[in-house]
Design an enzyme around this catalytic site. Structure first.
Site, mmCIF file in Angstrom:
data_model
loop_
_atom_site.group_PDB
_atom_site.id
_atom_site.type_symbol
_atom_site.label_atom_id
_atom_site.label_comp_id
_atom_site.label_asym_id
_atom_site.label_seq_id
_atom_site.Cartn_x
_atom_site.Cartn_y
_atom_site.Cartn_z
ATOM 1 N N ARG A 116 40.493 18.840 98.031
ATOM 2 C CA ARG A 116 39.861 19.828 99.113
ATOM 3 C C ARG A 116 41.062 20.836 99.478
ATOM 4 N NH1 ARG A 116 35.557 16.617 101.108
ATOM 5 N NH2 ARG A 116 34.229 17.431 100.190
ATOM 6 N N LYS A 137 44.927 34.262 94.515
ATOM 7 C CA LYS A 137 43.959 34.230 93.788
ATOM 8 C C LYS A 137 44.533 33.119 92.531
ATOM 9 C CE LYS A 137 41.914 38.699 93.358
ATOM 10 N NZ LYS A 137 41.934 39.730 92.400
ATOM 11 N N GLU A 175 52.291 45.897 84.945
ATOM 12 C CA GLU A 175 52.508 45.894 86.711
ATOM 13 C C GLU A 175 53.062 46.641 88.052
ATOM 14 O OE1 GLU A 175 49.671 44.909 88.266
ATOM 15 O OE2 GLU A 175 48.742 43.926 86.412
ATOM 16 N N LYS A 233 52.689 43.697 97.626
ATOM 17 C CA LYS A 233 51.566 43.137 97.979
ATOM 18 C C LYS A 233 51.356 41.772 98.928
ATOM 19 C CE LYS A 233 48.427 40.501 94.396
ATOM 20 N NZ LYS A 233 48.388 39.587 92.871
ATOM 21 N N GLU A 275 39.871 40.700 99.266
ATOM 22 C CA GLU A 275 39.381 42.016 98.804
ATOM 23 C C GLU A 275 38.318 42.003 99.424
ATOM 24 O OE1 GLU A 275 40.501 41.504 93.749
ATOM 25 O OE2 GLU A 275 39.032 42.650 93.885
ATOM 26 N N ARG A 319 42.367 45.746 99.113
ATOM 27 C CA ARG A 319 43.194 45.017 98.027
ATOM 28 C C ARG A 319 43.044 45.610 96.971
ATOM 29 N NH1 ARG A 319 44.132 38.199 97.189
ATOM 30 N NH2 ARG A 319 45.025 38.568 95.075
ATOM 31 N N ASN A 375 44.136 46.404 92.245
ATOM 32 C CA ASN A 375 43.519 47.020 90.521
ATOM 33 C C ASN A 375 43.488 48.118 89.862
ATOM 34 O OD1 ASN A 375 42.379 44.096 90.984
ATOM 35 N ND2 ASN A 375 40.578 45.155 92.088
ATOM 36 N N HIS A 427 43.320 48.548 85.757
ATOM 37 C CA HIS A 427 43.147 47.219 85.313
ATOM 38 C C HIS A 427 41.940 47.478 84.493
ATOM 39 C CE1 HIS A 427 46.569 45.681 87.502
ATOM 40 N NE2 HIS A 427 46.271 44.381 87.395
ATOM 41 N N HIS A 486 42.260 45.479 81.362
ATOM 42 C CA HIS A 486 41.450 44.333 80.575
ATOM 43 C C HIS A 486 40.297 44.049 79.685
ATOM 44 C CE1 HIS A 486 41.511 43.148 85.659
ATOM 45 N NE2 HIS A 486 42.744 41.640 84.525
ATOM 46 N N HIS A 527 49.202 41.915 79.483
ATOM 47 C CA HIS A 527 48.701 41.767 80.371
ATOM 48 C C HIS A 527 48.783 43.304 80.775
ATOM 49 C CE1 HIS A 527 46.687 41.920 83.760
ATOM 50 N NE2 HIS A 527 47.289 42.672 84.777
HETATM 51 N N1 LIG Z 1 46.403 34.791 90.053
HETATM 52 C C1 LIG Z 1 46.533 36.354 89.872
HETATM 53 O O1 LIG Z 1 46.618 37.440 90.943
HETATM 54 C C2 LIG Z 1 47.369 36.991 88.075
HETATM 55 C C3 LIG Z 1 47.867 38.148 88.638
HETATM 56 C C4 LIG Z 1 47.843 38.440 87.161
HETATM 57 C C5 LIG Z 1 48.632 37.529 85.896
HETATM 58 N N2 LIG Z 1 47.862 36.503 85.894
HETATM 59 C C6 LIG Z 1 47.453 35.110 85.055
HETATM 60 O O2 LIG Z 1 48.407 35.422 84.804
HETATM 61 C C7 LIG Z 1 48.164 34.647 83.226
HETATM 62 C C8 LIG Z 1 49.743 35.428 82.763
HETATM 63 O O3 LIG Z 1 51.035 35.324 82.924
HETATM 64 P P1 LIG Z 1 52.224 35.641 82.564
HETATM 65 O O4 LIG Z 1 52.307 36.820 81.562
HETATM 66 O O5 LIG Z 1 52.953 35.750 83.348
HETATM 67 O O6 LIG Z 1 52.148 34.528 80.876
HETATM 68 P P2 LIG Z 1 52.365 32.716 80.728
HETATM 69 O O7 LIG Z 1 52.503 32.840 81.947
HETATM 70 O O8 LIG Z 1 51.041 32.713 79.757
HETATM 71 O O9 LIG Z 1 54.111 32.951 80.326
HETATM 72 C C9 LIG Z 1 54.307 33.805 79.050
HETATM 73 C C10 LIG Z 1 55.074 33.803 78.457
HETATM 74 O O10 LIG Z 1 56.460 32.838 78.621
HETATM 75 C C11 LIG Z 1 56.816 31.618 79.036
HETATM 76 N N3 LIG Z 1 57.866 31.780 79.742
HETATM 77 C C12 LIG Z 1 57.617 31.596 81.048
HETATM 78 N N4 LIG Z 1 59.071 31.943 81.664
HETATM 79 C C13 LIG Z 1 60.178 31.746 81.207
HETATM 80 C C14 LIG Z 1 61.254 31.617 80.925
HETATM 81 N N5 LIG Z 1 62.016 31.686 82.064
HETATM 82 N N6 LIG Z 1 62.149 32.108 79.584
HETATM 83 C C15 LIG Z 1 60.946 32.352 78.768
HETATM 84 N N7 LIG Z 1 59.680 32.533 78.073
HETATM 85 C C16 LIG Z 1 59.390 31.967 80.175
HETATM 86 C C17 LIG Z 1 55.671 31.011 78.763
HETATM 87 O O11 LIG Z 1 56.060 29.708 78.269
HETATM 88 C C18 LIG Z 1 54.785 32.243 77.823
HETATM 89 O O12 LIG Z 1 55.124 31.520 76.627
HETATM 90 C C19 LIG Z 1 47.101 35.012 82.911
HETATM 91 O O13 LIG Z 1 46.667 34.201 82.748
HETATM 92 C C20 LIG Z 1 46.301 35.716 83.865
HETATM 93 O O14 LIG Z 1 45.152 35.822 83.701
HETATM 94 C C21 LIG Z 1 46.941 36.360 87.049
#
Ligand SMILES: NC(=O)c1ccc[n+]([C@@H]2O[C@H](COP(=O)([O-])OP(=O)(O)OC[C@H]3O[C@@H](n4cnc5c(N)ncnc54)[C@H](O)[C@@H]3O)[C@@H](O)[C@H]2O)c1
Length: 370
Positions: free
Chosen positions: A122, A144, A186, A240, A250, A254, A258, A261, A265, A277
């Site tokens: 938990r 999140k 973003e 943020k 939210e 908050r 979005n 988005h 999405h 994204h």
């Molecule tokens: N929780 C939230 O509020 C929130 C908000 C936006 C997105 N997300 C989530 O985040 C994810 C997308 O995140 P992302 O764009 O970081 O993608 P990701 O985590 O898939 O990373 C993208 C690529 O970059 C590589 N990488 C990471 N750091 C690196 C570095 N320093 N040098 C070289 N390569 C590197 C990774 O291995 C991967 O291949 C999605 O799953 C999305 O749903 C969550």
């Protein structure tokens, strides 16, 4: 050098360290967070050699009992089988509530780690080290967490705040150019909500608006050597955190995060994640402006300013050829709560920087506009 360490007044207070060299300070920062002796570091294939191994050495030398797990890359890391593997490892290592999961990588690994940390016993301690631009300004900030289910992305998730977030812009030196641009999608969204955030939270902006800063920043290559980068990352994180501190789950405010988005999405989903994204959000921002124009809430010149900025950042501004518009509209309808005949949208209002949080939009307008 760390340029700020900030405590937020969230359900769990988070220490946020931003600046070149933040990673080298990890052991000192973790000691301030009073975490237990055991740490499980979760990394991606791309971050293992570069950042995770040195972190394991640093924290081991600091007296922690550190274990490392490399997860599959990209969205594959957010499958429930990976979650089970992480839970099992925590159990094998006899983790208690004070012990810590530490994620090093992009949003995929921070989402999975957050979900695992929030559910095991938990809730155990969580530390995030985001290494993509998108994760540094967005995914790792705000509490999140989520994993994907066969029926869709992020369908299981929690709100859970890390004890610390370490953001080192130098980690972006290795990031592919497309991922870097995706982060700017973003970031440009933050510029489009800044006035609303200033008016509704404790956020205090800089002497110039983020929009003005970005308009200058895009004159130089958007890479790790861009002189404005660290300031831009810091501004987005503070914005943020200010929004999340006011409305962690939210309730209303908050929702401004979005902006862009809803269509974003839908594009990600219908393109089968062919668009990143940030690219999808960029297109969604232009769409939101056009929608606001149509409802006489935004002058057309404001949309032109946005398009110019997105193009300078080499981000797309229109829906990619071949994506069926009807499917995009259907997906958008499901994404949003319907109220009678209309659906609620976050829309720019009056001038870029200002948003209306629940503008009523009739679904027919969406298809016409696309
Ligand atoms: N929780 C939230 O509020 C929130 C908000 C936006 C997105 N997300 C989530 O985040 C994810 C997308 O995140 P992302 O764009 O970081 O993608 P990701 O985590 O898939 O990373 C993208 C690529 O970059 C590589 N990488 C990471 N750091 C690196 C570095 N320093 N040098 C070289 N390569 C590197 C990774 O291995 C991967 O291949 C999605 O799953 C999305 O749903 C969550």
């Amino acid at each position: 050098m760390i340029n700020f360490v900030l405590r937020t007044n969230l359900p769990v207070s988070s220490r946020v360290a931003v600046g070149d060299g933040a990673l080298q300070e990890a052991d000192r920062l973790l000691q301030q967070c009073e975490i237990g002796k055991r740490i499980l570091v979760l990394c991606q294939p791309s971050t293992r050699q570069l950042f995770a191994n040195p972190l394991v050495d640093l924290l081991s030398a600091g007296g922690y009992d550190v274990d490392l797990m490399e997860l599959p890359d990209g969205e594959a890391c957010k499958e429930h089988s990976v979650l089970l593997d992480v839970w099992s490892r925590l159990q094998d290592k006899n983790f208690g509530r004070a012990d810590c999961l530490l994620a090093v990588g992009g949003g995929a690994v921070s989402d999975l780690a957050g979900f695992a940390a929030s559910t095991y016993l938990r809730g155990i301690k969580l530390v995030l080290v985001p290494t993509t631009l998108l994760a540094q300004v967005d995914a790792a900030i705000g509490g999140k967490t989520g994993i994907n289910l066969p029926a869709g992305k992020n369908l299981a998730g929690t709100f859970y705040f890390p004890s610390a977030i370490l953001v080192d812009p130098q980690t972006l030196r290795h990031l592919p150019e497309r991922q870097m641009r995706s982060g700017f999608g973003e970031i440009i969204k933050y510029a489009l909500i800044e006035s609303t955030v200033l008016a509704s939270t404790e956020f205090r902006g800089g002497p110039r608006s983020l929009l003005a800063v970005l308009q200058d920043a895009v004159k130089e290559p958007l890479d790790c050597d861009n002189p404005s980068l660290a300031g831009i990352i810091t501004a987005c994180i503070k914005m943020k955190l200010a929004v999340v501190a006011k409305d962690p789950q939210e309730g209303r405010l908050r929702r401004c995060l979005n902006l862009g988005h809803t269509l974003g999405h839908a594009i990600e989903k219908i393109s089968n994640y062919g668009c990143t994204h940030g690219e999808a959000v960029a297109i969604g921002l232009v769409f939101a402006c056009r929608l606001a124009e149509r409802l006489a809430k935004l002058p057309a010149e404001q949309t032109a300013v946005l398009i110019q900025l997105l193009q300078a950042a080499q981000l797309p501004t229109t829906v990619p050829e071949g994506l069926p518009k009807e499917r995009l509209v259907e997906t958008m309808k499901f994404d949003k709560k319907r109220v009678g005949q209309t659906i609620k949208f976050v829309l720019p209002a009056g001038v870029l920087g200002n948003v209306e949080l629940d503008a009523d939009v009739h679904p027919d307008n969406l298809l016409e506009l696309l």
